[in-house]
Design an enzyme around this catalytic site. Structure first.
Site, PDB file in Angstrom:
ATOM      1  N   CYS A 159       0.811  -1.223   0.000  1.00  0.00           N
ATOM      2  CA  CYS A 159       0.000   0.000   0.000  1.00  0.00           C
ATOM      3  C   CYS A 159       0.848   1.279   0.000  1.00  0.00           C
ATOM      4  CB  CYS A 159      -0.943  -0.005   1.201  1.00  0.00           C
ATOM      5  SG  CYS A 159      -2.029  -1.456   1.252  1.00  0.00           S
ATOM      6  N   HIS A 290      -3.367   6.967   1.778  1.00  0.00           N
ATOM      7  CA  HIS A 290      -3.821   5.668   1.302  1.00  0.00           C
ATOM      8  C   HIS A 290      -5.223   5.423   1.855  1.00  0.00           C
ATOM      9  CE1 HIS A 290      -4.350   1.466   0.719  1.00  0.00           C
ATOM     10  NE2 HIS A 290      -4.088   1.140   1.960  1.00  0.00           N
ATOM     11  N   ASN A 320     -10.426  -0.077  -0.877  1.00  0.00           N
ATOM     12  CA  ASN A 320      -8.983  -0.044  -0.650  1.00  0.00           C
ATOM     13  C   ASN A 320      -8.313  -0.706  -1.846  1.00  0.00           C
ATOM     14  OD1 ASN A 320      -6.341  -0.737   0.068  1.00  0.00           O
ATOM     15  ND2 ASN A 320      -6.844  -1.115   2.211  1.00  0.00           N
TER      16      ASN A 320
END
Length: 364
Positions: A159, A290, A320
């Site tokens: 990520c 993020h 996500n």
């Protein structure tokens, strides 16, 4: 998931701006029969600056709503949204591979920058979801752009991968190792989700986002974009918190532990990036974290003290998307005119590994 990153580090004045695309000498098209060989080009002076020139996105047409995923587990859409902030997640079709989405996002970013593809000599793809044995995604993207001679790198810092790639590409441009780079975050996270696992099913989605990075003359003023120093790191002792099981190839996540770590730690990484860039949180026009979970996004933004900044919440409709979430969110802010060219934006990635990275950039 291993972190693989190679970067050339160089000192620079991070927010001094730089020369615009119109003032850059672009390499001439390749002559016939020169496939894979870069044409001769004037040398770019080393130790200059680097800046963002454009952004792009590829969002799959498929969507999985919170109501649809919640019903699998006897939960309502409201229950899912209260815990994630996500109303829907992008779901890629069979032909929307990591490479295909990366290429589409790269083309969109190049269109936005106004640069011809032949100007690109470095392609970097941040991804943790490319299938084993798929080869180098960045090389496929370069070929699709018509620049098969470009340097290509796939990078996996999960990520945080997009911020890692921004740092490596920007340093390459500053040092003169590259002139124009396309940096992409592209993921098919749903391939690794166990449909019977509540903790991951309600979180992850698919997509790709990209930016174009180019040179900025060191010391110039009045330019709209620059890329500040990166604040990055890792903690491999916590790798088990987010992992892919070797046999099943399904993701497992210790959600509460990840949540606690993020809300206790990520704002400090963000403040470190601001300090390295020489800006205060109150100088920021945008915070682009993020999109792990919008409860985390809101907690980090609240602790940061960026009271004048718009906070990206692209995850509400995308889920996500790991390394793709930051470029997707930045692109949406620009398209919504929530930020203007020259605004300061903080990018901060964090997640599996555990890895993290953050930098301040000027919006293109």
């Amino acid at each position: 998931m291993a972190v693989v990153a190679t970067t050339v580090l160089s000192g620079f004045s991070p927010l001094a701006g730089g020369a615009g695309a119109a003032g850059v000498s672009v390499p001439a098209p390749r002559p016939a029969g020169s496939r894979g060989v870069r044409p001769a080009r004037p040398a770019w002076p080393a130790l200059g600056g680097a800046r963002l020139l454009g952004t792009g996105a590829c969002r799959p047409a498929g969507r999985l709503t919170s109501g649809e995923v919640g019903v699998r587990f006897g939960r309502t859409a409201r229950w899912v949204e209260a815990r994630t902030g996500f109303v829907a997640r992008g779901v890629a079709a069979a032909d929307e591979t990591v490479g295909a989405m990366a290429l589409a996002a790269a083309r969109d970013a190049l269109d936005d920058s106004g640069l011809p593809a032949v100007a690109v000599d470095l392609v970097m793809v941040a991804t943790c979801s490319s299938p084993p044995g798929a080869g180098v995604v960045a090389a496929d993207v370069a070929s699709g752009l018509g620049v098969p001679g470009a340097a290509t790198v796939d990078l996996n810092a999960v990520c945080a991968g997009f911020c890692y790639a921004i740092a490596a590409a920007a340093d390459s441009v500053r040092a003169g190792s590259a002139r124009h780079a396309v940096v992409i975050g592209a993921e098919r996270m749903t391939d690794y989700v166990d449909p019977s696992d509540l903790g991951t099913s309600i979180i992850f989605g698919d997509g790709a986002g990209a930016v174009v990075i180019g040179p900025a003359a060191a010391g110039a003023t009045g330019e709209p974009a620059a890329i500040g120093p990166v604040a990055w790191g890792s903690d491999g002792s916590r790798a088990s918190l987010i992992r892919v099981e070797p046999e099943s190839q399904r993701m497992r996540m210790e959600g509460p532990a990840v949540f606690r770590w993020a809300i206790e730690t990520v704002h400090r990484i963000a403040l470190d990036a601001c300090e390295r860039a020489g800006v205060a949180p109150t100088d920021l026009a945008a915070v682009v974290p993020h999109q792990a979970n919008l409860r985390i996004v809101d907690a980090v933004a609240g602790k940061l003290g960026a009271v004048r900044a718009v906070v990206a919440r692209d995850g509400a409709g995308a889920g996500n998307t790991s390394a793709a979430s930051i470029p997707l969110a930045l692109h949406r802010l620009r398209r919504a005119r929530a930020v203007r060219a020259g605004d300061l934006a903080l990018l901060v990635g964090y997640g599996a590994g555990l890895t993290w990275a953050a930098q301040v950039v000027r919006v293109p």
